[in-house]
Every structure is written in structure tokens, then in C-alpha cells.
Design an enzyme around this catalytic site. Structure first.
Site, PDB file in Angstrom:
ATOM      1  N   HIS A  26      -4.343   0.840   7.568  1.00 39.55           N
ATOM      2  CA  HIS A  26      -3.009   1.457   7.584  1.00 39.55           C
ATOM      3  C   HIS A  26      -2.942   2.612   6.584  1.00 39.55           C
ATOM      4  O   HIS A  26      -2.465   3.710   6.923  1.00 39.55           O
ATOM      5  CB  HIS A  26      -1.967   0.388   7.254  1.00 39.55           C
ATOM      6  N   GLU A  27      -3.404   2.380   5.353  1.00 38.96           N
ATOM      7  CA  GLU A  27      -3.285   3.414   4.334  1.00 38.96           C
ATOM      8  C   GLU A  27      -4.259   4.562   4.577  1.00 38.96           C
ATOM      9  O   GLU A  27      -3.907   5.735   4.365  1.00 38.96           O
ATOM     10  CB  GLU A  27      -3.489   2.814   2.944  1.00 38.96           C
ATOM     11  N   CYS A  30       6.046  -0.136   7.789  1.00 43.69           N
ATOM     12  CA  CYS A  30       5.630   1.008   6.978  1.00 43.69           C
ATOM     13  C   CYS A  30       6.796   1.473   6.125  1.00 43.69           C
ATOM     14  O   CYS A  30       7.930   1.571   6.609  1.00 43.69           O
ATOM     15  CB  CYS A  30       5.162   2.143   7.890  1.00 43.69           C
ATOM     16  N   LEU A  31       6.514   1.791   4.866  1.00 45.99           N
ATOM     17  CA  LEU A  31       7.562   2.272   3.968  1.00 45.99           C
ATOM     18  C   LEU A  31       8.128   3.614   4.417  1.00 45.99           C
ATOM     19  O   LEU A  31       9.246   3.962   4.048  1.00 45.99           O
ATOM     20  CB  LEU A  31       7.007   2.390   2.546  1.00 45.99           C
ATOM     21  N   HIS A  54      -2.877   6.952   7.098  1.00 48.91           N
ATOM     22  CA  HIS A  54      -1.903   7.901   6.562  1.00 48.91           C
ATOM     23  C   HIS A  54      -2.579   9.196   6.124  1.00 48.91           C
ATOM     24  O   HIS A  54      -2.005  10.285   6.265  1.00 48.91           O
ATOM     25  CB  HIS A  54      -1.187   7.300   5.352  1.00 48.91           C
ATOM     26  N   GLY A  94       0.839  -1.189   0.000  1.00 49.27           N
ATOM     27  CA  GLY A  94       0.000   0.000   0.000  1.00 49.27           C
ATOM     28  C   GLY A  94       0.873   1.238   0.000  1.00 49.27           C
ATOM     29  O   GLY A  94       2.028   1.199   0.454  1.00 49.27           O
ATOM     30  N   GLN A 135       2.766   9.913   1.454  1.00 43.69           N
ATOM     31  CA  GLN A 135       4.054   9.240   1.546  1.00 43.69           C
ATOM     32  C   GLN A 135       4.998   9.600   0.405  1.00 43.69           C
ATOM     33  O   GLN A 135       6.183   9.282   0.470  1.00 43.69           O
ATOM     34  CB  GLN A 135       3.867   7.721   1.601  1.00 43.69           C
TER      35      GLN A 135
END
Length: 213
Positions: free
Chosen positions: A168-169, A126-127, A172, A68, A73
């Protein structure tokens, strides 16, 4: 005080971001763009530019690799995210975590709400927080309301790992990182995870690191 980039129209910021080659640079924790509420999408990007931006988000997600990626991000505070998970995991993990393949989806202006009271706790990464993972307890089933990239309505329930990805996304886009919801005693480097806590559930980590599931 707002920076000059904050005053640049979002369309121009996306055009500039897409002017490069290769995957987009992923913003790391500490950048204010990850901590503000993203702006609802309301046509700030025309259909052609939106399609290019979505394609770049997907390519960047694949290259990372991740399952995702939200627009903040990559430095763009718009309520847009992409998700996709081929779920290449052993059957044991698939069964315990409910990690099933999730086809590519674009989420525009998503919001979610829990369905029922069941929660599931697993390690999450997480990225934008590279190199670390921590246990997060989340609702096991959620209802997602959103639009797709063509403006079509989305009203769908997700369970298992897809529900975790959706939460999660979407988080963000509200300026929330997974660490805000995590059991911080579980925080582990990727190397420690591989050495100590790679089991399908975090029960051994809870015992070893001293936290409750």
C-alpha cells in the site's frame, strides 16, 4: 503549467512543512501529488532534516491513526514512507489476516515484487481517502528492496498484513491509490463496514454486495 510550489526546491518545501506545530496535514485524494511518481531520494534532504521529516511522518501516522504514511500524502513527492503496526486486534482476526506486530520502519526508495502466486483479499482503507474502505486482492508474500533512513540496504520478505502495508505505501510512491486495485462493488463507508462487514474475512460482503473474491 507547474505551480510555484512545484518549482520550490524539495528541501525548502520540507522546511516550510515542518515549520508548523502538531501533526502534518494529510493530502486527500484529488490532489495531483498523489497521482505522480515520487522522486527517488538521493540526498535532497541533509541527514538532520531527513530525521526531522521522518519523525514528523511518524507522529502524523500515529495521530491519524494509521499503520503507514508516504511522503506524497503530506504533499512531498519523495520516495520515502514510514510503516508501523502494533496490531491491536482479536486473535481471530490476527490468525485469518496474518496481522502481526510490525515494528517502526523507514522505507527509502522501496520497490516490491510478489513471491509466489498466492493472493489475499481483505478490506483496506487509506488516510488520503478518509471515511471509506474497499476489498483489495494483493500478493500474500512480497520481497521488498529499499534503503533505510541511514542508507542501509533492505532486502526482506513480508507476509500477511505487513505485506499489505508494504504494498500500500510503496504504491503511493508510484501514484497509485488502493482504489485503483480494489473491487469497487465492495466500496463501503466506515459506518457501513462497522454495521455490515466487520467479519475477519470479506466473504459475507462479497455475497451481500455481489462481487467475487
Amino acid at each position: 503549467m507547474a505551480s510555484s510550489s512545484d518549482l520550490t526546491p524539495l528541501r525548502d518545501r520540507v522546511e516550510e512543512l515542518l515549520s508548523g506545530t502538531g501533526p502534518l496535514p494529510i493530502v486527500a485524494a484529488g490532489d495531483p501529488v498523489l497521482r505522480g511518481a515520487a522522486e527517488p531520494f538521493d540526498g535532497q534532504l541533509d541527514p538532520a532534516l531527513l530525521a526531522r521529516f521522518v519523525a514528523a511522518l511518524r507522529d502524523t501516522m500515529h495521530a491519524a491513526p494509521g499503520v503507514g504514511l508516504a511522503a506524497p500524502q503530506v504533499g512531498i513527492p519523495l520516495r520515502i514512507a514510514v510503516i508501523e503496526d502494533p496490531a491491536p486486534v482479536p486473535d481471530e482476526i490476527r490468525e485469518v489476516r496474518g496481522r502481526v506486530p510490525l515494528p517502526f520502519r523507514v522505507l527509502v526508495n522501496p520497490v516490491y515484487e510478489p513471491v509466489g502466486s498466492e493472493r489475499a483479499a481483505f478490506f483496506e482503507g487509506c488516510l488520503s481517502v478518509p471515511g471509506w474502505q474497499a476489498v483489495v486482492a494483493r500478493p500474500a508474500r512480497v520481497r521488498l528492496l529499499a534503503r533505510d533512513e541511514h542508507g542501509g540496504a533492505v532486502d526482506e520478505e513480508f507476509t500477511g498484513w505487513p505485506a499489505r502495508i508494504v504494498q500500500h505505501e510503496t504504491d503511493h510512491l508510484d501514484g497509485t491509490l488502493y482504489l485503483d486495485r480494489a473491487e469497487l462493488r465492495s466500496l463501503s463507508s466506515n459506518e457501513a463496514m462497522a454495521r455490515w462487514w466487520a467479519q475477519p474475512t470479506p466473504s459475507r460482503a462479497a455475497k451481500g454486495l455481489g462481487f467475487d473474491l
